[in-house]
Design an enzyme around this catalytic site. Structure first.
Site, mmCIF file in Angstrom:
data_model
loop_
_atom_site.group_PDB
_atom_site.id
_atom_site.type_symbol
_atom_site.label_atom_id
_atom_site.label_comp_id
_atom_site.label_asym_id
_atom_site.label_seq_id
_atom_site.Cartn_x
_atom_site.Cartn_y
_atom_site.Cartn_z
ATOM 1 N N ASP A 11 -5.029 -4.809 -9.963
ATOM 2 C CA ASP A 11 -5.128 -4.398 -8.571
ATOM 3 C C ASP A 11 -6.598 -4.097 -8.299
ATOM 4 O O ASP A 11 -7.399 -3.983 -9.245
ATOM 5 C CB ASP A 11 -4.247 -3.165 -8.344
ATOM 6 C CG ASP A 11 -4.323 -2.642 -6.931
ATOM 7 O OD1 ASP A 11 -4.362 -3.456 -5.986
ATOM 8 O OD2 ASP A 11 -4.356 -1.404 -6.765
ATOM 9 N N ASP A 13 -8.060 -1.759 -5.230
ATOM 10 C CA ASP A 13 -8.299 -0.399 -4.755
ATOM 11 C C ASP A 13 -7.644 0.627 -5.665
ATOM 12 O O ASP A 13 -6.434 0.593 -5.904
ATOM 13 C CB ASP A 13 -7.768 -0.238 -3.323
ATOM 14 C CG ASP A 13 -8.516 -1.110 -2.338
ATOM 15 O OD1 ASP A 13 -9.740 -0.955 -2.238
ATOM 16 O OD2 ASP A 13 -7.884 -1.956 -1.674
#
Length: 218
Positions: A11, A13
């Site tokens: 991922d 963020d």
């Protein structure tokens, strides 16, 4: 039989860049301005780990489409300003990436954010070139997290069986998407989402990014 890991999917963020605190602060500010007072747990529950389209839908359901449009436009503006002023890489991520490189494991990014947003955040923290050409956005698939579409798309693009992938995530929608895709998950609890919310089947929870290579090592 458990397949050896052939691909590490990150991922963005909260995993590569320490942007979730910034995003949460902006969401709380907008809530106060536009009629939906939010606490930090509210933001984690409704917004963290989800796509821009999903966040827009949440606000529209609560406050109407016109307000949701204003919210989205203001979020983009305020978030970009804050990122430019204060964004840092997640603590330990450079060491983690170096350790994974020593394992000669391929990596890619699969994020709820747009490509423009990731170019900005990853570029601002010196990480963009590390993943250039291997960055996937929820804008490329029909459904965002917690649906498995994005992670399956990333695995397909990299030519790897989903069962041979491990996903590094920091949000509940993210770890749920990994499980739905038939992938193992490593839930990073060093950010906003509590460890107990990340725990579950096929998931190892950890709180120090420097430990990541050891968690992946065959």
């Amino acid at each position: 039989m458990i397949k050896p890991i052939e691909l590490v999917i990150f991922d963005c963020d909260g995993v590569l860049v320490d942007s979730e605190v910034i995003a949460a602060r902006v969401q709380m500010r907008l809530g106060a301005e536009l009629g939906w007072p939010l606490t930090l747990p509210d933001v984690v529950e409704h917004f963290i780990g989800r796509s821009e389209a999903a966040n827009h839908a949440v606000v529209a359901e609560r406050l109407g489409t016109a307000t949701a449009d204003r919210w989205r436009a203001r979020f983009v503006e305020l978030h970009a300003e804050a990122v430019e002023a204060e964004l840092e890489p997640v603590a330990g991520i450079h060491e983690a990436l170096a350790g994974i490189a020593e394992l000669t494991l391929p990596t890619c990014v699969a994020s709820s954010g747009s490509h423009d947003k990731m170019r900005h955040t990853l570029g601002r923290t010196g990480l963009y070139e590390h993943f250039a050409g291997r960055i996937h956005s929820a804008t490329e698939v029909g459904r965002g997290k917690p649906a498995p579409d994005l992670f399956l798309h990333a695995a397909r693009s990299m030519g790897v069986d989903p069962a041979a992938c491990v996903v590094v995530e920091d949000s509940l929608p993210g770890v749920r998407a990994a499980r739905a895709a038939g992938m193992r998950a490593l839930g990073y609890a060093g950010g906003l989402t509590p460890a107990e919310r990340l725990a579950g089947p096929d998931t190892v929870v950890f709180d120090d990014m420097r430990k990541l290579p050891e968690l992946i090592r065959p």
